[in-house]
Scaffold this motif. Sequence first.
Motif, PDB file in Angstrom:
ATOM      1  N   ALA A  72      17.130   8.961  -5.444  1.00  0.00           N
ATOM      2  CA  ALA A  72      17.962  10.008  -6.016  1.00  0.00           C
ATOM      3  C   ALA A  72      18.952   9.454  -7.035  1.00  0.00           C
ATOM      4  CB  ALA A  72      18.713  10.738  -4.910  1.00  0.00           C
ATOM      5  N   GLN A  73      19.264   8.159  -6.974  1.00  0.00           N
ATOM      6  CA  GLN A  73      20.193   7.578  -7.921  1.00  0.00           C
ATOM      7  C   GLN A  73      19.518   7.432  -9.280  1.00  0.00           C
ATOM      8  OE1 GLN A  73      21.418   3.909  -6.201  1.00  0.00           O
ATOM      9  NE2 GLN A  73      22.757   4.863  -4.700  1.00  0.00           N
ATOM     10  N   ARG A  74      20.218   7.890 -10.315  1.00  0.00           N
ATOM     11  CA  ARG A  74      19.679   7.841 -11.661  1.00  0.00           C
ATOM     12  C   ARG A  74      20.008   6.492 -12.287  1.00  0.00           C
ATOM     13  NH1 ARG A  74      20.981   9.069 -16.964  1.00  0.00           N
ATOM     14  NH2 ARG A  74      23.188   9.329 -16.549  1.00  0.00           N
ATOM     15  N   ARG A  75      19.050   5.947 -13.031  1.00  0.00           N
ATOM     16  CA  ARG A  75      19.297   4.687 -13.720  1.00  0.00           C
ATOM     17  C   ARG A  75      20.217   4.926 -14.906  1.00  0.00           C
ATOM     18  NH1 ARG A  75      14.595   0.509 -13.259  1.00  0.00           N
ATOM     19  NH2 ARG A  75      13.752   1.138 -11.265  1.00  0.00           N
ATOM     20  N   VAL A  76      21.084   3.966 -15.149  1.00  0.00           N
ATOM     21  CA  VAL A  76      22.043   4.068 -16.238  1.00  0.00           C
ATOM     22  C   VAL A  76      21.673   3.035 -17.296  1.00  0.00           C
ATOM     23  CG1 VAL A  76      24.489   3.923 -16.840  1.00  0.00           C
ATOM     24  CG2 VAL A  76      23.814   4.786 -14.607  1.00  0.00           C
ATOM     25  N   SER A  77      21.641   3.468 -18.535  1.00  0.00           N
ATOM     26  CA  SER A  77      21.272   2.550 -19.612  1.00  0.00           C
ATOM     27  C   SER A  77      22.483   1.733 -20.051  1.00  0.00           C
ATOM     28  CB  SER A  77      20.716   3.324 -20.809  1.00  0.00           C
ATOM     29  OG  SER A  77      21.753   4.070 -21.409  1.00  0.00           O
TER      30      SER A  77
END
Length: 88
Positions: A72-77
Amino acid sequence: MVQRLPDTSMTVALASGGREFFGWGVDRHMQADLFDALNSNTKATGNWAKGKVPKIPPYPRPKPKTQTENKAQRRVSVAEIYARLSGR
């Protein structure tokens, strides 16, 4: 992974599932297991009045994250991190 870190370090805790694992080394896990085993043995061998066995709660342990929580955690660029740090 970094080698030779103590099992109670923050880095190992974060790799194990989160901050709630901080300080939970092999010794603490063994003590919690021993506590539960002694309580189980007490419940099994006790001479209880009217056969009513008391409920003894298990030792509280940190709960590992499930696979769905990890996904559920979104990857951060890197660009998003830079934008947050630079205040733009």
